[in-house]
Scaffold this active site. Structure first.
Site, PDB file in Angstrom:
ATOM      1  N   TYR A   1      -2.444   5.836  -5.004  1.00  0.00           N
ATOM      2  CA  TYR A   1      -3.563   6.760  -5.196  1.00  0.00           C
ATOM      3  C   TYR A   1      -2.944   7.967  -5.878  1.00  0.00           C
ATOM      4  O   TYR A   1      -1.907   8.453  -5.413  1.00  0.00           O
ATOM      5  CB  TYR A   1      -4.165   7.212  -3.860  1.00  0.00           C
TER       6      TYR A   1
ATOM      7  N   HIS B   1     -12.912  -2.977  -2.654  1.00  0.00           N
ATOM      8  CA  HIS B   1     -12.097  -2.428  -1.568  1.00  0.00           C
ATOM      9  C   HIS B   1     -12.471  -3.074  -0.216  1.00  0.00           C
ATOM     10  O   HIS B   1     -12.465  -2.430   0.826  1.00  0.00           O
ATOM     11  CB  HIS B   1     -12.305  -0.902  -1.497  1.00  0.00           C
TER      12      HIS B   1
ATOM     13  N   GLY C   1     -11.735  -9.798  -2.214  1.00  0.00           N
ATOM     14  CA  GLY C   1     -12.959  -9.517  -1.459  1.00  0.00           C
ATOM     15  C   GLY C   1     -13.539 -10.750  -0.806  1.00  0.00           C
ATOM     16  O   GLY C   1     -14.094 -11.622  -1.486  1.00  0.00           O
TER      17      GLY C   1
ATOM     18  N   LYS D   1      -7.147  -1.295 -10.001  1.00  0.00           N
ATOM     19  CA  LYS D   1      -7.791  -2.042  -8.906  1.00  0.00           C
ATOM     20  C   LYS D   1      -9.092  -1.352  -8.501  1.00  0.00           C
ATOM     21  O   LYS D   1      -9.096  -0.174  -8.157  1.00  0.00           O
ATOM     22  CB  LYS D   1      -6.856  -2.108  -7.702  1.00  0.00           C
TER      23      LYS D   1
ATOM     24  N   SER E   1       0.844  -1.199   0.000  1.00  0.00           N
ATOM     25  CA  SER E   1       0.000   0.000   0.000  1.00  0.00           C
ATOM     26  C   SER E   1       0.875   1.242   0.000  1.00  0.00           C
ATOM     27  O   SER E   1       1.902   1.291   0.678  1.00  0.00           O
ATOM     28  CB  SER E   1      -0.888   0.005   1.251  1.00  0.00           C
TER      29      SER E   1
ATOM     30  N   THR F   1      -5.446   2.342  -7.569  1.00  0.00           N
ATOM     31  CA  THR F   1      -6.762   2.066  -6.981  1.00  0.00           C
ATOM     32  C   THR F   1      -7.751   3.096  -7.509  1.00  0.00           C
ATOM     33  O   THR F   1      -7.577   4.300  -7.299  1.00  0.00           O
ATOM     34  CB  THR F   1      -6.664   2.111  -5.445  1.00  0.00           C
TER      35      THR F   1
ATOM     36  N   GLN G   1       1.011  -0.200  -4.835  1.00  0.00           N
ATOM     37  CA  GLN G   1      -0.324   0.416  -4.962  1.00  0.00           C
ATOM     38  C   GLN G   1      -0.195   1.931  -4.893  1.00  0.00           C
ATOM     39  O   GLN G   1       0.683   2.472  -4.237  1.00  0.00           O
ATOM     40  CB  GLN G   1      -1.228  -0.102  -3.832  1.00  0.00           C
TER      41      GLN G   1
HETATM   42  C1  FNR Z   1      -7.558  -2.048   2.474  1.00  0.00           C
HETATM   43  N1  FNR Z   1      -7.566  -1.988   1.083  1.00  0.00           N
HETATM   44  C2  FNR Z   1      -6.733  -1.103   0.442  1.00  0.00           C
HETATM   45  N2  FNR Z   1      -6.712  -1.051  -0.914  1.00  0.00           N
HETATM   46  C3  FNR Z   1      -5.884  -0.197  -1.557  1.00  0.00           C
HETATM   47  O1  FNR Z   1      -5.900  -0.170  -2.780  1.00  0.00           O
HETATM   48  N3  FNR Z   1      -5.033   0.594  -0.846  1.00  0.00           N
HETATM   49  C4  FNR Z   1      -4.987   0.595   0.499  1.00  0.00           C
HETATM   50  O2  FNR Z   1      -4.190   1.312   1.115  1.00  0.00           O
HETATM   51  C5  FNR Z   1      -5.884  -0.258   1.184  1.00  0.00           C
HETATM   52  N4  FNR Z   1      -5.911  -0.290   2.542  1.00  0.00           N
HETATM   53  C6  FNR Z   1      -6.724  -1.171   3.191  1.00  0.00           C
HETATM   54  C7  FNR Z   1      -6.695  -1.222   4.581  1.00  0.00           C
HETATM   55  C8  FNR Z   1      -7.459  -2.162   5.258  1.00  0.00           C
HETATM   56  C9  FNR Z   1      -7.408  -2.209   6.742  1.00  0.00           C
HETATM   57  C10 FNR Z   1      -8.286  -3.059   4.527  1.00  0.00           C
HETATM   58  C11 FNR Z   1      -9.099  -4.104   5.229  1.00  0.00           C
HETATM   59  C12 FNR Z   1      -8.329  -2.987   3.166  1.00  0.00           C
HETATM   60  C13 FNR Z   1      -8.411  -2.919   0.300  1.00  0.00           C
HETATM   61  C14 FNR Z   1      -7.665  -4.233   0.027  1.00  0.00           C
HETATM   62  O3  FNR Z   1      -6.639  -4.053  -0.909  1.00  0.00           O
HETATM   63  C15 FNR Z   1      -8.614  -5.295  -0.535  1.00  0.00           C
HETATM   64  O4  FNR Z   1      -9.295  -4.784  -1.644  1.00  0.00           O
HETATM   65  C16 FNR Z   1      -9.610  -5.809   0.505  1.00  0.00           C
HETATM   66  O5  FNR Z   1      -8.994  -5.932   1.757  1.00  0.00           O
HETATM   67  C17 FNR Z   1     -10.207  -7.144   0.083  1.00  0.00           C
HETATM   68  O6  FNR Z   1     -11.233  -7.523   0.934  1.00  0.00           O
HETATM   69  P1  FNR Z   1     -11.039  -8.550   2.155  1.00  0.00           P
HETATM   70  O7  FNR Z   1     -10.570  -9.833   1.594  1.00  0.00           O
HETATM   71  O8  FNR Z   1     -10.102  -7.923   3.119  1.00  0.00           O
HETATM   72  O9  FNR Z   1     -12.397  -8.649   2.753  1.00  0.00           O
END
Ligand code: FNR
Length: 399
Positions: free
Chosen positions: A139, A282, A323, A258, A109, A165, A137
């Site tokens: 932004y 996400h 997800g 993403k 991230s 993202t 990753q």
């Molecule tokens: C994320 N996710 C996420 N995605 C991204 O593109 N940049 C980020 O900094 C973050 N940070 C982040 C923090 C936390 C605490 C979570 C739980 C999620 C989303 C992540 O990449 C992913 O899409 C999801 O976590 C997938 O879902 P599950 O499997 O965690 O339910």
């Protein structure tokens, strides 16, 4: 403490819950608004049933796959998640060490609590044979030019891909975080964004995100965006400009989008030259009233696999998926419905909270074993063989 070692992701999570500070656990767990799609991401997997084939030789099951010409022993990697040091251990360093040791693909991230260079240094120190790619990753900032130095750093550090993202033009409405704003503890900072010379003695400013979450009104959020010199998330990106901008900024890197949830956007991703896409909502933290990712996947796969009028089959790009993946059978189902590769989100954080690097390795091992067992029980011996015909829906087809 006489605790029996966990053998499922759910067991890892329940131990992690006792070890991660409550406010951080809540930050990791929460989704947006009513948390509907957060739960549906997991529930939708349960509505899908695997149709097993029998009397096949499954004495050798191979879970390996290739992505961008690189081979991986498992068809899954780590999704990017912010601020992993909050989970425990050495955060991103532990995740990276586990990834290198077991040859697993990793996306860091941009909001990590370890710098991208330090994370990449884990690869150099390892002498193992596996060489998983690390991806970065991103932004894009409101003025995208301000993101260029970070992109250049990722390219110089040999990250294989930029994972942009695209589901976060504004932050999702995460009620937990608004009620209990996240404050990074003393000594932690967003290592890729804030100066790397940051010393623990310096008075720590709340992170930008934290302040945005804290604000209760649109006006307050706008004021913070302005003050932050453009903001960490652009809300004015378009198809026409974004891909060309990233190509120019990072000519040697793959570009992955993403947060794609519709076949139309998947086709646009190919049209504008993305190298891969991630079907993702996400983890339920952005748009709440959208579908689960596993329900969104088949139409996206179909749009790319069969080709539309402007998109030939030869233009197919890898479809990644995340997800709600909590079990090897979930990985099997996602592969069967058209994913080429699966990303693991929260379970990685749970592994960290459970036992640092070793806990992350446990998560990988649990999922790998569950996947290979599921494949054997379903009568499939390799990843390419996991196809749509192995999936039925609850109450349909004889259930
Ligand atoms: C994320 N996710 C996420 N995605 C991204 O593109 N940049 C980020 O900094 C973050 N940070 C982040 C923090 C936390 C605490 C979570 C739980 C999620 C989303 C992540 O990449 C992913 O899409 C999801 O976590 C997938 O879902 P599950 O499997 O965690 O339910």
């Amino acid at each position: 403490q006489g605790q029996i070692d966990p053998i499922t992701v759910a067991e890892i999570a329940s131990i992690a819950k006792t070890r991660i500070k409550k406010e951080f656990w809540d930050y990791y767990e929460c989704g947006a608004d009513t948390q509907t799609v957060l739960h549906e991401n997991e529930a939708a997997f349960k509505a899908l049933k695997i149709l097993p084939r029998v009397l096949r030789d499954v004495s050798k099951v191979d879970t390996s796959t290739t992505l961008f010409g690189r081979s991986y022993s498992v068809p899954f990697g780590f999704a990017p998640s912010a601020m992993q040091k909050l989970a425990g251990g050495e955060g991103e360093m532990d995740v990276a060490r586990a990834a290198v040791k077991l040859g697993v693909n990793l996306t860091l991230s941009s909001q990590s609590t370890t710098s991208l260079e330090d994370v990449m240094s884990c690869k150099k120190k390892s002498s193992g044979g596996a060489d998983p790619a690390f991806w970065m990753q991103l932004y894009l900032t409101k003025d995208p030019e301000k993101s260029v130095p970070l992109i250049k750093r990722a390219e110089a550090a040999r990250y294989e891909a930029l994972v942009l993202t695209v589901d976060t033009p504004v932050l999702g409405n995460r009620l937990n975080e608004r009620k209990v704003p996240l404050v990074l503890p003393e000594g932690l900072h967003l290592a890729n964004i804030e100066p790397s010379t940051h010393s623990p003695q310096t008075e720590r400013k709340p992170t930008f995100n934290r302040r945005l979450m804290d604000s209760r009104t649109h006006e307050a959020a706008e004021a913070i965006l302005k003050e932050a010199g453009g903001g960490t998330h652009s809300n004015s990106l378009t198809w026409e400009t974004t891909l060309p901008f990233l190509r120019k900024a990072a000519p040697r890197m793959k570009i992955i989008l993403k947060g794609i949830m519709t076949p139309e956007d998947a086709v646009l991703a190919v049209k504008y030259g993305a190298d891969a896409l991630v079907v993702s909502n996400h983890g339920g933290r952005q748009l709440d009233e959208t579908s689960s990712t596993i329900e969104a996947l088949p139409a996206i796969h179909a749009a790319l696999a069969t080709g539309s009028s402007e998109l030939g089959k030869k233009n197919r790009i890898p479809v990644l998926f995340d997800g709600g993946v909590r079990h090897g059978a979930d990985i099997f189902k996602a592969l069967a419905l058209g994913a080429d590769f699966v990303l693991i989100g929260r379970p990685v954080l749970w592994g960290l909270g459970y036992k640092g690097q070793e806990g992350v390795e446990t998560v990988i091992n649990v999922l790998e074993r569950e996947l290979s067992r599921t494949m054997a029980l379903a009568g499939v011996t390799n990843v390419e063989g996991i196809t749509r015909e192995y999936i039925g829906v609850k109450n349909v087809g004889g259930f």
